[in-house]
Design a protein around this motif. Structure first.
Motif, mmCIF file in Angstrom:
data_model
loop_
_atom_site.group_PDB
_atom_site.id
_atom_site.type_symbol
_atom_site.label_atom_id
_atom_site.label_comp_id
_atom_site.label_asym_id
_atom_site.label_seq_id
_atom_site.Cartn_x
_atom_site.Cartn_y
_atom_site.Cartn_z
ATOM 1 N N PHE A 26 0.613 -1.229 -0.032
ATOM 2 C CA PHE A 26 -0.062 -0.003 0.111
ATOM 3 C C PHE A 26 0.820 1.321 0.086
ATOM 4 O O PHE A 26 0.567 2.281 -0.893
ATOM 5 C CB PHE A 26 -0.791 0.075 1.213
ATOM 6 N N LYS A 27 1.883 1.230 0.845
ATOM 7 C CA LYS A 27 2.709 2.352 0.844
ATOM 8 C C LYS A 27 3.526 2.647 -0.131
ATOM 9 O O LYS A 27 3.611 3.692 -0.956
ATOM 10 C CB LYS A 27 3.702 1.914 2.055
ATOM 11 N N TYR A 28 3.963 1.562 -0.956
ATOM 12 C CA TYR A 28 4.469 1.830 -2.381
ATOM 13 C C TYR A 28 3.468 2.356 -3.329
ATOM 14 O O TYR A 28 3.720 3.377 -3.958
ATOM 15 C CB TYR A 28 5.069 0.376 -2.862
ATOM 16 N N ALA A 29 2.341 1.730 -3.346
ATOM 17 C CA ALA A 29 1.243 2.300 -4.444
ATOM 18 C C ALA A 29 0.978 3.678 -3.966
ATOM 19 O O ALA A 29 0.903 4.587 -5.061
ATOM 20 C CB ALA A 29 0.234 1.445 -4.135
ATOM 21 N N ILE A 30 0.847 3.989 -2.897
ATOM 22 C CA ILE A 30 0.405 5.522 -2.438
ATOM 23 C C ILE A 30 1.506 6.716 -2.621
ATOM 24 O O ILE A 30 1.313 7.638 -3.252
ATOM 25 C CB ILE A 30 -0.322 5.742 -1.141
ATOM 26 N N THR A 31 2.697 6.240 -2.135
ATOM 27 C CA THR A 31 3.737 7.162 -2.002
ATOM 28 C C THR A 31 4.649 7.257 -3.285
ATOM 29 O O THR A 31 5.296 8.151 -3.722
ATOM 30 C CB THR A 31 4.453 7.181 -0.819
ATOM 31 N N GLN A 32 4.798 5.990 -3.882
ATOM 32 C CA GLN A 32 5.944 5.889 -4.934
ATOM 33 C C GLN A 32 5.439 5.534 -6.304
ATOM 34 O O GLN A 32 6.154 5.946 -7.092
ATOM 35 C CB GLN A 32 7.100 4.925 -4.449
ATOM 36 N N ASP A 33 4.564 4.944 -6.424
ATOM 37 C CA ASP A 33 4.040 4.379 -7.590
ATOM 38 C C ASP A 33 3.137 5.390 -8.397
ATOM 39 O O ASP A 33 1.992 5.710 -8.354
ATOM 40 C CB ASP A 33 3.018 3.061 -7.444
ATOM 41 N N THR A 34 4.194 6.202 -9.196
ATOM 42 C CA THR A 34 3.503 7.136 -9.971
ATOM 43 C C THR A 34 2.446 6.787 -11.238
ATOM 44 O O THR A 34 1.552 7.597 -11.494
ATOM 45 C CB THR A 34 4.702 8.107 -10.750
ATOM 46 N N VAL A 35 2.378 5.540 -11.527
ATOM 47 C CA VAL A 35 1.724 5.122 -12.528
ATOM 48 C C VAL A 35 0.313 4.987 -11.906
ATOM 49 O O VAL A 35 -0.835 5.339 -12.326
ATOM 50 C CB VAL A 35 1.950 3.906 -13.180
ATOM 51 N N PHE A 36 0.307 4.439 -10.544
ATOM 52 C CA PHE A 36 -1.147 4.324 -9.910
ATOM 53 C C PHE A 36 -1.494 5.612 -9.522
ATOM 54 O O PHE A 36 -2.840 5.808 -9.854
ATOM 55 C CB PHE A 36 -0.766 3.667 -8.622
ATOM 56 N N GLN A 37 -0.943 6.458 -9.153
ATOM 57 C CA GLN A 37 -1.164 8.042 -8.881
ATOM 58 C C GLN A 37 -1.809 8.625 -10.042
ATOM 59 O O GLN A 37 -2.939 8.983 -9.866
ATOM 60 C CB GLN A 37 -0.213 8.872 -8.267
ATOM 61 N N GLN A 38 -1.240 8.311 -11.013
ATOM 62 C CA GLN A 38 -1.714 8.884 -12.435
ATOM 63 C C GLN A 38 -3.025 8.135 -12.796
ATOM 64 O O GLN A 38 -4.110 8.916 -13.240
ATOM 65 C CB GLN A 38 -0.665 8.684 -13.745
ATOM 66 N N ALA A 39 -2.857 7.067 -12.479
ATOM 67 C CA ALA A 39 -4.243 6.012 -12.943
ATOM 68 C C ALA A 39 -5.531 6.625 -12.256
ATOM 69 O O ALA A 39 -6.605 6.434 -12.661
ATOM 70 C CB ALA A 39 -4.182 4.631 -12.853
ATOM 71 N N VAL A 40 -5.252 6.895 -10.736
ATOM 72 C CA VAL A 40 -6.675 7.469 -10.041
ATOM 73 C C VAL A 40 -6.875 8.607 -10.661
ATOM 74 O O VAL A 40 -8.257 8.789 -10.885
ATOM 75 C CB VAL A 40 -5.791 7.671 -8.636
ATOM 76 N N LEU A 41 -6.201 9.492 -10.987
ATOM 77 C CA LEU A 41 -6.524 10.707 -11.549
ATOM 78 C C LEU A 41 -7.403 10.563 -13.094
ATOM 79 O O LEU A 41 -8.438 11.072 -13.158
ATOM 80 C CB LEU A 41 -5.374 11.681 -11.996
ATOM 81 N N THR A 42 -6.612 9.613 -13.857
ATOM 82 C CA THR A 42 -7.347 9.597 -15.287
ATOM 83 C C THR A 42 -8.585 8.654 -14.821
ATOM 84 O O THR A 42 -9.566 9.039 -15.645
ATOM 85 C CB THR A 42 -6.528 8.387 -15.857
ATOM 86 N N THR A 43 -8.752 7.990 -14.132
ATOM 87 C CA THR A 43 -9.908 7.399 -13.796
ATOM 88 C C THR A 43 -11.161 8.178 -13.519
ATOM 89 O O THR A 43 -12.380 8.329 -13.741
ATOM 90 C CB THR A 43 -9.960 6.020 -12.569
ATOM 91 N N LEU A 44 -10.719 9.097 -12.455
ATOM 92 C CA LEU A 44 -11.473 10.215 -12.111
ATOM 93 C C LEU A 44 -12.021 10.946 -13.050
ATOM 94 O O LEU A 44 -13.308 11.200 -13.460
ATOM 95 C CB LEU A 44 -10.853 10.937 -11.001
ATOM 96 N N ILE A 45 -11.204 11.535 -13.959
ATOM 97 C CA ILE A 45 -11.335 12.509 -15.254
ATOM 98 C C ILE A 45 -12.357 11.572 -16.032
ATOM 99 O O ILE A 45 -13.354 12.114 -16.594
ATOM 100 C CB ILE A 45 -10.065 12.855 -15.680
#
Lengths: 281, 313
Positions: B75-94
């Motif tokens: 979880f820590k990796y996904a939230i703090t380091q995984d830029t692909v995931f962070q971008q994916a969250v934003l993309t999904t929202l948009i």
């Protein structure tokens, strides 16, 4: 007199505008559909001709039969049909029974059990597909009908929908039937089910549509050509026979046919269900 | 049992109910237990397993690593380091918000137009509903190869006919392309629900409003829209549940690209398990997806309630 005439003229102008808007909007929806239809009976060269050939110079209905033999589409359609029919049947039976139980009976644990249903309705598939995949792998269900069917055989949405609908069956009617000597099974089969026909029809169409179109789960569990479903088959066909555009379109049209027929047969019930579900919330 | 029912034919039905209902509880549970147990086994149990996997490191094609416990590391990796995931969250929202907004507005427009009586209404309605029955994957194939293609697509033909510059839609505007593809498919669904709502609305209410001087925009805003509120809610809720899981369109049209520009959360979960065989990370992403989906659903509902309160005030 003149005021009356001007309102009339205004009304005419308005209805003209409305019809113009309808026509434009209709065209936006219709053009892709029409284009798909004509392109499926033209040639590969015809598809990409400039200017676009809005009326195909010749009909090539053989695209349909050629597409069917270019890849094992008969097999894919059969697989999709088996999965769709079984999933729809089990969903209807279990949703009707459980929906009736929730709608009409009091028993301990009712709330907790209903929460189980709501969670099942809300949890997105991505959150459970990994254990399902691992489990299917361990059970040897990859590339099998069981693997395709089992995860979709019961639906939280279906139980929820049937509960909402069956709550509206009047209790007095059920009591009257009981007094007349109707046993519980007869009551369910002869009174509750017929009254819920429209909701069952809507659920049947939506369930079959979801199963027929399902892409993610089959993509994970099915790799063997014998067990592919139609959407997988079409995507793979596009990859391997990239030039056969007309055939892709022909198969795509054939894939939409069963769902359209199902919808046309049950159109009235579906609209009724939407209408009443909105009112009852 | 039957004797007692016969002896009190006109007694208050509630007492009869009480007598029939209480003793049969176990039999009645049989109606629902099979379905509920099945649901629990196939959705809730896997979700608990997902939670279990998410705190382990487990890579399917590296069995020698075992399945060590890693706590909240995934979880820590996904939230703090995984830029692909962070971008994916934003993309999904948009993507989700745009698809719902576009298809809801268009669906509302079509429903209002189709609610009028005119020649050929049945045909137009059938035509409008048709896109909903096209397989999403097929829809994506047709749009990708025949409409949005930068060289041979229908839109390209339109642009060049108008002497405009060529656009490679899927490369330059991957998110908007996905929105266009999915909206074309979802508009009929919204229209169908809203049309059912409009047709259930009584003509008398509108007539009364018109006599009171409400017309056009005022009639729509103060009469039609509040009465449609429940149906709009239904549209948004059902739409969100499905659109948050959008997968086939992305897999076929852009494969999450170019780069990771159109990678959504479901697509990233799929990639993590299917391409990288990383069960632990994929499970953590799945759990985060649930949290994300619940937040969106809650946010949407709150927004809706506020909008309609203002509309009615």
């Amino acid at each position: 007199m003149s005021a009356n005439e001007s309102t009339k003229r205004l009304g005419l102008l308005r209805s003209l505008l409305v019809h113009a808007a309808l026509a434009v909007v209709g065209l936006i929806v219709a053009i892709p559909l029409y284009w798909t239809l004509i392109s499926s009976v033209t040639t590969n060269a015809g598809i990409f001709a400039t200017p676009v050939q809005w009326i195909p110079p010749s009909l090539h209905l053989e695209n349909f039969s050629q597409a069917l033999s270019a890849a094992p589409f008969g097999r894919y359609f059969f697989n999709s049909a088996v999965v769709g029919v079984v999933v729809t049947a089990t969903t209807l039976v279990t949703s009707a029974l459980a929906g009736y139980g929730f709608a009409k009976f009091q028993f301990p644990g009712r709330r907790i059990l209903f929460v189980v249903v709501l969670i099942a309705l809300m949890v997105p598939f991505q959150a459970i597909m990994i254990p399902l995949f691992v489990l299917a792998r361990q059970l040897g269900w990859l590339n099998s009908y069981a693997g395709l069917i089992v995860p979709g055989a019961v639906s939280g949405f279906g139980i929820f929908l049937m509960r909402q609908f069956m709550s509206k069956v009047p209790d007095a009617l059920l009591e009257a039937a009981r007094l007349d000597g109707c046993n519980e099974i007869q009551l369910f089969l002869r009174i509750v089910l017929p009254l819920s026909r429209s909701a069952l029809a809507a659920l049947a169409v939506l369930t079959f549509l979801a199963s027929w179109n399902n892409f993610l789960w089959p993509l994970i569990v099915a790799q063997n050509p014998d067990i592919l479903t139609v959407p997988l088959g079409i995507v793979q066909f596009r990859g391997s026979y990239f030039t056969n555009y007309t055939q892709i379109l022909a198969v795509s049209l054939m894939a939409a046919a069963p769902v359209i027929v199902l919808y046309l047969v049950m159109q009235r019930q579906i609209i009724e269900t939407f209408a009443s579900s909105g009112i009852k919330g | 049992m039957s004797a007692s029912t016969i002896s009190v034919p006109d007694a208050a039905s509630s007492s009869v109910t009480g007598r029939i209902r209480s003793p049969r509880i176990p039999a009645r549970l049989l109606l629902l237990l099979p379905a509920i147990i099945y649901l629990a086994v196939l959705t809730q149990a896997p979700f608990i397993l997902t939670l279990w996997y998410s705190v382990h490191k487990w890579i399917l094609d590296q069995p020698d690593l075992g399945r060590p416990w890693v706590g909240i590391e995934n979880f820590k990796y996904a939230i703090t380091q995984d830029t692909v995931f962070q971008q994916a969250v934003l993309t999904t929202l948009i993507i989700t918000v745009l698809i719902i907004a576009v298809s809801l507005l268009l669906g509302l427009g079509f429903a209002l137009l189709l609610n009028r009586k005119f020649f050929g209404r049945g045909v137009v309605r059938a035509l409008m509903i048709a896109p909903f029955f096209v397989m999403p994957t097929v829809n994506a194939v047709v749009w990708k190869n025949f409409f949005l293609d930068p060289i041979i697509g229908l839109f390209d033909w339109l642009l060049t006919s108008l002497h405009l510059a060529r656009v490679d839609f899927l490369t330059s505007y991957p998110k908007l392309s996905i929105v266009a593809i999915a909206s074309w498919q979802w508009t009929p669904f919204m229209m169908l629900i809203l049309l059912a709502g409009l047709q259930g609305m009584s003509e008398e209410v509108r007539e009364a409003a018109r006599i009171d001087g409400a017309a056009g925009w005022a009639e729509f805003r103060h009469i039609t829209l509040p009465l449609l509120a429940r149906y709009i809610e239904l549209c948004i809720l059902l739409g969100t549940i499905y659109v948050l899981n959008l997968f086939g369109e992305i897999r076929v049209a852009t494969q999450g690209g170019p780069g990771t520009e159109s990678t959504t959360v479901p697509y990233y979960v799929y990639q993590t398990i299917h391409d990288y065989n990383d069960v632990g990370s994929a499970a953590a992403l799945g759990v985060l997806a649930v949290v994300f989906a619940s937040l969106i659903a809650a946010g949407l509902l709150r927004l809706l309630v506020r909008t309609f309160r203002e509309g009615q005030a």
